[in-house]
Design an enzyme around this catalytic site. Sequence first.
Site, mmCIF file in Angstrom:
data_model
loop_
_atom_site.group_PDB
_atom_site.id
_atom_site.type_symbol
_atom_site.label_atom_id
_atom_site.label_comp_id
_atom_site.label_asym_id
_atom_site.label_seq_id
_atom_site.Cartn_x
_atom_site.Cartn_y
_atom_site.Cartn_z
ATOM 1 C CG ASP A 168 -15.489 -10.259 -0.824
ATOM 2 O OD1 ASP A 168 -14.792 -10.168 0.193
ATOM 3 O OD2 ASP A 168 -15.216 -9.686 -1.898
ATOM 4 C CB ALA A 169 -21.833 -12.340 -0.600
ATOM 5 C CG ASP A 193 -17.339 -16.435 -1.041
ATOM 6 O OD1 ASP A 193 -16.284 -16.524 -1.697
ATOM 7 O OD2 ASP A 193 -17.403 -15.926 0.094
ATOM 8 C CD GLU A 243 11.354 -0.335 1.902
ATOM 9 O OE1 GLU A 243 10.910 -1.440 2.238
ATOM 10 O OE2 GLU A 243 12.179 -0.185 0.983
ATOM 11 C CE LYS A 266 13.053 -5.992 10.849
ATOM 12 N NZ LYS A 266 12.287 -6.941 11.630
ATOM 13 C CG ASP A 310 6.628 -7.882 14.231
ATOM 14 O OD1 ASP A 310 7.404 -8.739 13.777
ATOM 15 O OD2 ASP A 310 6.415 -7.728 15.445
ATOM 16 C CD GLU A 314 7.688 -9.296 6.888
ATOM 17 O OE1 GLU A 314 8.497 -9.424 5.941
ATOM 18 O OE2 GLU A 314 7.950 -9.629 8.043
ATOM 19 C CE1 TYR A 361 10.864 -7.091 2.269
ATOM 20 C CE2 TYR A 361 8.820 -6.488 3.317
ATOM 21 C CZ TYR A 361 9.904 -7.315 3.238
ATOM 22 O OH TYR A 361 10.042 -8.348 4.102
ATOM 23 C CE LYS A 364 14.521 -2.617 2.486
ATOM 24 N NZ LYS A 364 13.350 -3.150 1.784
ATOM 25 C CE LYS A 400 14.509 -5.880 14.983
ATOM 26 N NZ LYS A 400 14.095 -7.092 15.588
ATOM 27 C CB CYS A 420 1.305 -22.877 50.317
ATOM 28 S SG CYS A 420 1.240 -23.477 48.632
ATOM 29 C CB CYS A 473 -0.528 -27.394 50.044
ATOM 30 S SG CYS A 473 0.864 -26.536 50.790
ATOM 31 C CB CYS A 520 5.060 -23.702 49.797
ATOM 32 S SG CYS A 520 4.218 -25.214 50.239
ATOM 33 C CB CYS A 573 2.898 -28.108 47.960
ATOM 34 S SG CYS A 573 2.238 -26.716 47.069
HETATM 35 P P1 AMP Z 1 14.495 -10.109 11.319
HETATM 36 O O1 AMP Z 1 13.249 -10.954 11.190
HETATM 37 O O2 AMP Z 1 14.561 -9.375 12.620
HETATM 38 O O3 AMP Z 1 15.717 -10.886 10.959
HETATM 39 O O4 AMP Z 1 14.369 -8.945 10.254
HETATM 40 C C1 AMP Z 1 14.465 -9.206 8.908
HETATM 41 C C2 AMP Z 1 13.106 -9.358 8.290
HETATM 42 O O5 AMP Z 1 12.393 -8.130 8.330
HETATM 43 C C3 AMP Z 1 13.155 -9.673 6.843
HETATM 44 O O6 AMP Z 1 13.408 -11.018 6.605
HETATM 45 C C4 AMP Z 1 11.777 -9.270 6.395
HETATM 46 O O7 AMP Z 1 10.912 -10.362 6.483
HETATM 47 C C5 AMP Z 1 11.323 -8.263 7.433
HETATM 48 N N1 AMP Z 1 10.899 -6.956 6.904
HETATM 49 C C6 AMP Z 1 9.786 -6.310 7.304
HETATM 50 N N2 AMP Z 1 9.635 -5.174 6.637
HETATM 51 C C7 AMP Z 1 10.673 -5.050 5.783
HETATM 52 C C8 AMP Z 1 11.054 -4.079 4.801
HETATM 53 N N3 AMP Z 1 10.349 -2.973 4.598
HETATM 54 N N4 AMP Z 1 12.191 -4.321 4.106
HETATM 55 C C9 AMP Z 1 12.926 -5.434 4.322
HETATM 56 N N5 AMP Z 1 12.605 -6.376 5.222
HETATM 57 C C10 AMP Z 1 11.497 -6.207 5.949
#
Ligand code: AMP
Length: 712
Positions: free
Chosen positions: A53-54, A57, A132, A134, A136, A198, A250, A314, A338, A432, A435, A450, A455
């Site tokens: 990388d260096a 760059d 899969e 999920k 975040d 994501e 995905y 899915k 969830k 408090c 004060c 209080c 205050c």
């Molecule tokens: P939510 O944000 O709670 O409405 O959940 C939906 C979002 O989950 C989607 O819009 C995706 O951005 C996200 N997401 C994360 N992982 C996955 C996955 N493996 N497949 C589909 N959606 C995913």
Amino acid sequence: MASDLKGGDGLPSHEAVRELTAAEAEARIQALRQEIEHNTYLYYALDAPEISDAAYDSLMRELKALEEAHPQFATDDSPTKRVGGYIEKQFTPIRHAERMYSLDNAMDEEELRAWMESVRKLYGTLPPLCCELKIDGSSIALTYRDGLLVQAATRGDGTTGEDVTANMMGVADVPRALKKDALDALAHPERPLELRGEVYMPKGSFEALNLEAQAEGRKQFANPRNAAAGSLRQKDPAITRERDLATFMYSVSDNAALKLKGQWELLQWLKEAGFHVNPDVALCQTEEEVIAFCSSSLEKRNSLPYEIDGVVVKVNDFALQDAAGFTSRAPKWAIAFKFPPEEKTTLLRDITVQVGRTGVLTPVAELEPVLIAGSVVSRATLHNEDEVHRKDVRVGDTVIVRKAGDVIPEVLGAVITLRPEDALMWEAPKTCPSCGMPVIREEGEAQLRCVSIDCPAQALERLLHWVSREAMDIDGMGEEIIRRLVETGRVSDVADFYSLSEDDLANLSTGRVNKEGETITLGHPTARKLMSAIEASKSRPFDRVIGGLGMRHIGKNTATDLVEVYPSMDALMQASEEELQEVHGIGERAAASIWAFLRTPDNVSVIERLQAAGVSMAAVSPSEDALPQTLSGLTFVLTGTLTELRMSREEAADQLKARGGKVSSSVSGKTSYLIAGDNPGSKYDKAVKLRVPVLDEGQFKALMDTGEPPVL
Ligand code: AMP
């Protein structure tokens, strides 16, 4: 200083390259561009860099210096320009070719099984399900034309996203070009191909970024998801490039775009095409396999280097997916399971006391920061004295903290066996902490209070409440600024905001110093913005003024009820305590509180000064230009962000109220419509459960344009 003239890897430094003749420079520029393009391809597309990388760059820096020294050879398509060159295009809206959907949720195993049952009914048999993790993070749509990355967009409201192309170009694992062999799977090679996934920030990088922010006095991100979205949505792509972002891809916007049969094959293809695909996937044949995948993912959750908040299940087969289709929000062929609330143990460092705007003293658990369900938890309310004793938590204890998603964290109790001998039992303060005046606990109340009128902690909370979004909505007037205004004696009550000058604000210290050790002040541009926000607040509706004054027992909705009967300050001042009690929604305590508030000389003086400053002191009486009250009798609830309309929820509520509608904060059987923006919360699920009609942003806009509720 000879070593300064050489890059660490032996490449000429900027100073050295200036000595080249024009012809030499041109040749070197061409060679460098080719070399950088080649390495970019190896790095981003093939994931197989040949140089460090260096070194990469360094090549880039040399090219930049040469282009600066010989501007006649600079071109717009140079690798040095590609990121910076997109700045003007930042966040231009991009309409998605196919809508980007959200996902419906299953909150527990029972709901997940019920969903699988509905799938079985729909198809007559349970088809193979692709499971899969999920991730975040923040959704992203990447468009490739002729195999090359040409566009990146956020999900936005699902229909329209933001152009983050320049920023995504700086995310290391996004291939600029799809691998050649993978192109054979394209059903329509001449058409653009939109792939989705994501963007996330690894937990470690999130923590490091927050430490850096803390050291520099910048705001920290609440969780890795916000950090990812915030880093992605930077105006300056160079900042995104510095952040450690990564992707898992995905999906494809249109199943027919690829000659593939289903989700499982798609994931394999995405890998072949050069993307990062999450390795934790399973193609399940039975309900039990799905449940087992969910349990093992939950177990793995804490050991993964990135945040996950559930499992996405899915229907694997594309033809079956297409047959099921979508609701207005989510595919019918997928569900997000969830994870349940997460619990972690951490150290209870201290129990402090917070003084609210009405004088209520709340004990707060000060915790050793801990990452739970995607966000760093360092404080949690302990509600009141009784609660602290009921939970028997003591300073020095190891406590169990629970949190689910965006829900407020909760201290469940202490691990008694780990209690140190010197753990301190908490004693409620007699005075408090702000004060020093004695505190009282009224009969029948759990809260300590209080009651001092002077205050400072209450005063600060009152000021914060006044500027808050639900009250006068003075944009940009944050806690730090208010603290400084109070400290310097410029503001002590809410009316003082209206006698501030631009200079007062511009000269206010930010508490930070520059390299020369000089104090950094807010400055005129910020001060000007604040002055216009203060000015704008003068015309907020009268009920917001009433709510903003922070009288005890008078919340947003009570203020609205009050103003319906007493539409001006004069009228309100004249009402007796008994008359106030007659108002719908106002009980004995609230009536007494209003009456007493309006008879306290200090409060009357604040109100008079607000009036003199031009703050509205009466509801706008229905005049000829008042809107027809077409929504009267209807109750609305708002959820999510109205991204497309660029409207705050308060603004939307004002529009509804202007047409006679009522706005409530929670969904019930009495709700007429739920208005759901982007990323709707749990209100959405509740509305669906209670069969409350849901309006999307388009339908809400139509409602505003025509004034008529839609027939659904
Ligand atoms: P939510 O944000 O709670 O409405 O959940 C939906 C979002 O989950 C989607 O819009 C995706 O951005 C996200 N997401 C994360 N992982 C996955 C996955 N493996 N497949 C589909 N959606 C995913």
